[in-house]
Design a protein around this motif. Structure first.
Motif, PDB file in Angstrom:
ATOM      1  N   ARG A   1       0.829  -1.213   0.000  1.00 23.03           N
ATOM      2  CA  ARG A   1       0.000   0.000   0.000  1.00 23.03           C
ATOM      3  C   ARG A   1       0.860   1.258   0.000  1.00 23.03           C
ATOM      4  O   ARG A   1       0.504   2.277  -0.605  1.00 23.03           O
ATOM      5  CB  ARG A   1      -0.903   0.015   1.244  1.00 23.03           C
ATOM      6  CG  ARG A   1      -1.898   1.185   1.284  1.00 23.03           C
ATOM      7  CD  ARG A   1      -2.529   1.349   2.666  1.00 23.03           C
ATOM      8  NE  ARG A   1      -1.618   1.965   3.606  1.00 23.03           N
ATOM      9  CZ  ARG A   1      -1.536   3.283   3.832  1.00 23.03           C
ATOM     10  NH1 ARG A   1      -2.305   4.131   3.168  1.00 23.03           N
ATOM     11  NH2 ARG A   1      -0.669   3.754   4.705  1.00 23.03           N
ATOM     12  N   LEU A   2       2.003   1.194   0.681  1.00 26.80           N
ATOM     13  CA  LEU A   2       2.816   2.377   0.941  1.00 26.80           C
ATOM     14  C   LEU A   2       3.703   2.686  -0.265  1.00 26.80           C
ATOM     15  O   LEU A   2       4.923   2.502  -0.235  1.00 26.80           O
ATOM     16  CB  LEU A   2       3.663   2.147   2.197  1.00 26.80           C
ATOM     17  CG  LEU A   2       4.298   3.372   2.838  1.00 26.80           C
ATOM     18  CD1 LEU A   2       3.249   4.358   3.310  1.00 26.80           C
ATOM     19  CD2 LEU A   2       5.182   2.952   4.007  1.00 26.80           C
ATOM     20  N   VAL A   3       3.080   3.144  -1.334  1.00 27.32           N
ATOM     21  CA  VAL A   3       3.800   3.437  -2.571  1.00 27.32           C
ATOM     22  C   VAL A   3       3.492   4.860  -3.015  1.00 27.32           C
ATOM     23  O   VAL A   3       2.459   5.438  -2.639  1.00 27.32           O
ATOM     24  CB  VAL A   3       3.427   2.436  -3.688  1.00 27.32           C
ATOM     25  CG1 VAL A   3       3.862   1.035  -3.321  1.00 27.32           C
ATOM     26  CG2 VAL A   3       1.928   2.463  -3.966  1.00 27.32           C
ATOM     27  N   PRO A   4       4.382   5.471  -3.802  1.00 29.27           N
ATOM     28  CA  PRO A   4       4.170   6.851  -4.234  1.00 29.27           C
ATOM     29  C   PRO A   4       2.924   7.019  -5.091  1.00 29.27           C
ATOM     30  O   PRO A   4       2.469   6.100  -5.765  1.00 29.27           O
ATOM     31  CB  PRO A   4       5.444   7.174  -5.035  1.00 29.27           C
ATOM     32  CG  PRO A   4       6.468   6.215  -4.527  1.00 29.27           C
ATOM     33  CD  PRO A   4       5.717   4.967  -4.199  1.00 29.27           C
ATOM     34  N   GLN A   5       2.379   8.220  -5.030  1.00 27.73           N
ATOM     35  CA  GLN A   5       1.278   8.668  -5.881  1.00 27.73           C
ATOM     36  C   GLN A   5       0.007   7.842  -5.684  1.00 27.73           C
ATOM     37  O   GLN A   5      -0.810   7.716  -6.574  1.00 27.73           O
ATOM     38  CB  GLN A   5       1.722   8.690  -7.349  1.00 27.73           C
ATOM     39  CG  GLN A   5       2.883   9.655  -7.574  1.00 27.73           C
ATOM     40  CD  GLN A   5       3.328   9.780  -9.002  1.00 27.73           C
ATOM     41  OE1 GLN A   5       3.376   8.788  -9.727  1.00 27.73           O
ATOM     42  NE2 GLN A   5       3.655  11.000  -9.424  1.00 27.73           N
ATOM     43  N   HIS A   6      -0.147   7.326  -4.458  1.00 26.04           N
ATOM     44  CA  HIS A   6      -1.378   6.643  -4.051  1.00 26.04           C
ATOM     45  C   HIS A   6      -1.980   7.296  -2.805  1.00 26.04           C
ATOM     46  O   HIS A   6      -2.850   6.713  -2.163  1.00 26.04           O
ATOM     47  CB  HIS A   6      -1.106   5.164  -3.766  1.00 26.04           C
ATOM     48  CG  HIS A   6      -1.014   4.310  -4.990  1.00 26.04           C
ATOM     49  ND1 HIS A   6      -0.105   4.545  -6.011  1.00 26.04           N
ATOM     50  CD2 HIS A   6      -1.710   3.212  -5.373  1.00 26.04           C
ATOM     51  CE1 HIS A   6      -0.254   3.635  -6.950  1.00 26.04           C
ATOM     52  NE2 HIS A   6      -1.224   2.816  -6.594  1.00 26.04           N
ATOM     53  N   TRP A   7      -1.504   8.483  -2.427  1.00 27.05           N
ATOM     54  CA  TRP A   7      -1.973   9.189  -1.229  1.00 27.05           C
ATOM     55  C   TRP A   7      -1.737   8.359   0.034  1.00 27.05           C
ATOM     56  O   TRP A   7      -2.496   8.443   1.001  1.00 27.05           O
ATOM     57  CB  TRP A   7      -3.450   9.570  -1.342  1.00 27.05           C
ATOM     58  CG  TRP A   7      -3.735  10.638  -2.351  1.00 27.05           C
ATOM     59  CD1 TRP A   7      -2.882  11.143  -3.289  1.00 27.05           C
ATOM     60  CD2 TRP A   7      -4.970  11.342  -2.523  1.00 27.05           C
ATOM     61  NE1 TRP A   7      -3.500  12.108  -4.040  1.00 27.05           N
ATOM     62  CE2 TRP A   7      -4.792  12.255  -3.600  1.00 27.05           C
ATOM     63  CE3 TRP A   7      -6.217  11.280  -1.900  1.00 27.05           C
ATOM     64  CZ2 TRP A   7      -5.801  13.105  -4.031  1.00 27.05           C
ATOM     65  CZ3 TRP A   7      -7.222  12.126  -2.328  1.00 27.05           C
ATOM     66  CH2 TRP A   7      -7.021  13.035  -3.384  1.00 27.05           C
ATOM     67  N   ALA A   8      -0.688   7.565   0.024  1.00 32.49           N
ATOM     68  CA  ALA A   8      -0.402   6.694   1.155  1.00 32.49           C
ATOM     69  C   ALA A   8       0.635   7.287   2.102  1.00 32.49           C
ATOM     70  O   ALA A   8       0.828   6.759   3.198  1.00 32.49           O
ATOM     71  CB  ALA A   8       0.080   5.335   0.661  1.00 32.49           C
ATOM     72  N   GLY A   9       1.305   8.374   1.701  1.00 33.96           N
ATOM     73  CA  GLY A   9       2.323   8.967   2.559  1.00 33.96           C
ATOM     74  C   GLY A   9       3.625   8.197   2.537  1.00 33.96           C
ATOM     75  O   GLY A   9       4.191   7.888   3.593  1.00 33.96           O
ATOM     76  N   ALA A  10       4.132   7.894   1.360  1.00 29.55           N
ATOM     77  CA  ALA A  10       5.327   7.055   1.233  1.00 29.55           C
ATOM     78  C   ALA A  10       6.629   7.819   1.452  1.00 29.55           C
ATOM     79  O   ALA A  10       7.691   7.200   1.528  1.00 29.55           O
ATOM     80  CB  ALA A  10       5.350   6.404  -0.153  1.00 29.55           C
ATOM     81  N   TYR A  11       6.567   9.148   1.569  1.00 29.01           N
ATOM     82  CA  TYR A  11       7.780   9.958   1.718  1.00 29.01           C
ATOM     83  C   TYR A  11       7.805  10.625   3.092  1.00 29.01           C
ATOM     84  O   TYR A  11       6.783  11.113   3.577  1.00 29.01           O
ATOM     85  CB  TYR A  11       7.848  11.037   0.632  1.00 29.01           C
ATOM     86  CG  TYR A  11       8.143  10.495  -0.748  1.00 29.01           C
ATOM     87  CD1 TYR A  11       9.454  10.443  -1.218  1.00 29.01           C
ATOM     88  CD2 TYR A  11       7.123  10.028  -1.559  1.00 29.01           C
ATOM     89  CE1 TYR A  11       9.737   9.944  -2.484  1.00 29.01           C
ATOM     90  CE2 TYR A  11       7.393   9.525  -2.827  1.00 29.01           C
ATOM     91  CZ  TYR A  11       8.701   9.490  -3.279  1.00 29.01           C
ATOM     92  OH  TYR A  11       8.972   8.997  -4.528  1.00 29.01           O
TER      93      TYR A  11
END
Length: 453
Positions: free
Chosen positions: A308-318
């Motif tokens: 789930r924690l991937v960029p450009q998915h609104w998951a907050g990966a950064y």
């Protein structure tokens, strides 16, 4: 814990109250380190004895994995020993979607009446008390996201009861009776629902409730999930709160909203810092932001969470922050003009519903208090998509459970806050689950975990 006679009297009062709602049995739940709700139930007539003497539960649950396999740790594990579950009678409530049943969260103590050092709820209580000793309080709320599907065998992929578009009224209309019953049940249980809406993924919805203290917010997130699952079952549906239901799709978050308060004042508003943060609120959030890599061990518990924690998915990966930036792991929310003194808060977006919510809120609070001990400013704000920033300028959060575990093992703050037995049990469970799925394809990880949460 109050004296036994006081617990007995309160249990009698609670039983009288529950009896008026035709309650016959009470489910006492705790959440293990894999994020799974475990339960012991007592008949209503046995509630007084449970409050006086507790209900037996083995300590080995602290090293259960999500699939019910077990591991062991330095201090906890194996077949020996016993604990006692003591219901929190203040939170006991009839379950509107399960007639005849009530629910109460439980704290875990030893047979000698001492706090169990592995009890996650008592850990959250300790961190809340540590904040109170500084004159600080926290208001928190955990967003609950879930995917609903038609019933079927666990091996079958999900079949969704609606093909409505993301966030669309089409989806709400298709399942309006179901969602009405979810709202009705939550309201009957005394919860204040702020909103419910369709989310991005197929069959996905989200409900938000009013903020509370940290332990109360964790309790409420457990109650909300139990309620959604029960209403779903009554409608012939099954529910998944897993981080991902299908590999490659947007997953279920468990975003934690929090605001720091002193003497009735929201410290996220009216200060000289960025967007009105006071110095205390900024230092607190800087501590949280700095600790996010190791906090993933508490807030993104399952290896499935890293799908789930991937960029450009609104998951907050950064690991960055920004005002209303849904790609930042720490999103600042000021609220609308005129309500900011009450509404200003921060959202930890990288957490999901595989987390034990008591570990999540307790860990964030411990990291924030550590930030107050070495106060500093937040780094520069990120205003755009971190995935489009120049390479290496915005740090990614760990991309796997083992990477997060390495950060956790370097964290003196979490080790001290959790205490050695709980710290080691969490580490053992995370390592065992990471190794369990190390060679699995994303589709296999999603399939193995989608109906466990």
């Amino acid at each position: 814990m109050p004296p036994r006679a006081e617990r007995a009297a309160r249990a009698e009062d609670a039983a009288d109250r529950l009896r008026t709602s035709a309650v016959e049995a009470v489910a006492l739940t705790w959440i293990d380190n894999a994020g799974i709700a475990r339960v012991k139930a007592v008949p209503l007539a046995g509630l007084r004895h449970a409050a006086e003497w507790g209900v037996g539960a083995a300590p080995c649950f602290d090293v259960f994995l999500a699939d019910d396999a077990t591991t062991t740790s330095t201090h906890i594990g194996g077949p020996t020993g016993d604990l006692r579950l003591y219901p929190d009678l203040d939170r006991a409530v009839p379950l509107a979607a399960q007639p005849g049943w009530a629910w109460a969260p439980a704290d875990r103590y030893t047979q000698a009446g001492e706090p169990h050092p592995g009890c996650q709820r008592l850990f959250a209580r300790r961190t809340e008390a540590a904040a109170a000793a500084r004159g600080l309080s926290l208001k928190a709320g955990i967003e609950v996201e879930w995917v609903v599907a038609l019933t079927g065998s666990p091996a079958e992929p999900p079949v969704y009861p609606t093909d409505g578009p993301a966030y669309g009224m089409h989806r709400l209309t298709d399942l309006s009776d179901y969602l009405r019953d979810v709202l009705r049940a939550l309201g009957k249980q005394g919860l204040t629902v702020l909103q419910v809406h369709p989310e991005y993924a197929p069959g996905q919805f989200e409900v938000s409730v009013a903020p509370e203290g940290p332990v109360a917010a964790a309790d409420t997130s457990v109650l909300v999930r139990h309620t959604v699952r029960a209403v779903s079952a009554a409608h012939g549906l099954r529910t998944s709160f897993a981080p991902v239901v299908e590999a490659g799709a947007v997953g279920n978050g468990g975003h934690l909203h929090l605001s720091l308060w002193r003497d009735g004042r929201n410290l996220g508003h009216g200060g000289p810092g960025p967007h009105g943060l006071t110095a205390e609120a900024e230092a607190f959030l800087a501590g949280v932001l700095d600790a996010l890599p190791e906090l993933l061990v508490l807030g993104c518990s399952s290896p499935a969470g890293y799908l789930r924690l991937v960029p450009q998915h609104w998951a907050g990966a950064y690991r960055c922050w920004g005002l209303e930036n849904r790609e930042a792991a720490l999103r600042l929310v000021t609220g609308s003009t005129g309500e900011r003194a009450a509404a200003a808060n921060a959202e930890v977006k990288c957490f999901d519903a595989s987390a034990n919510p008591y570990l999540a809120v307790g860990g964030v609070l411990a990291a924030g208090l550590a930030g107050l001990d070495r106060p500093r400013a937040l780094p520069p704000e990120l205003t755009g998509d971190p995935a489009e920033a120049p390479p290496g300028t915005v740090p990614r959060l760990p991309g796997s459970a083992l990477e997060a575990l390495a950060a956790y093992e370097r964290s003196a703050v979490l080790r001290e806050a959790l205490g050695e037995p709980l710290y080691e049990a969490v580490r053992a469970v995370r390592r065992a689950e990471a190794e369990q799925y190390a060679a699995a394809a994303p589709e296999e990880v999603a399939a193995a975990t989608r109906w466990r949460y």
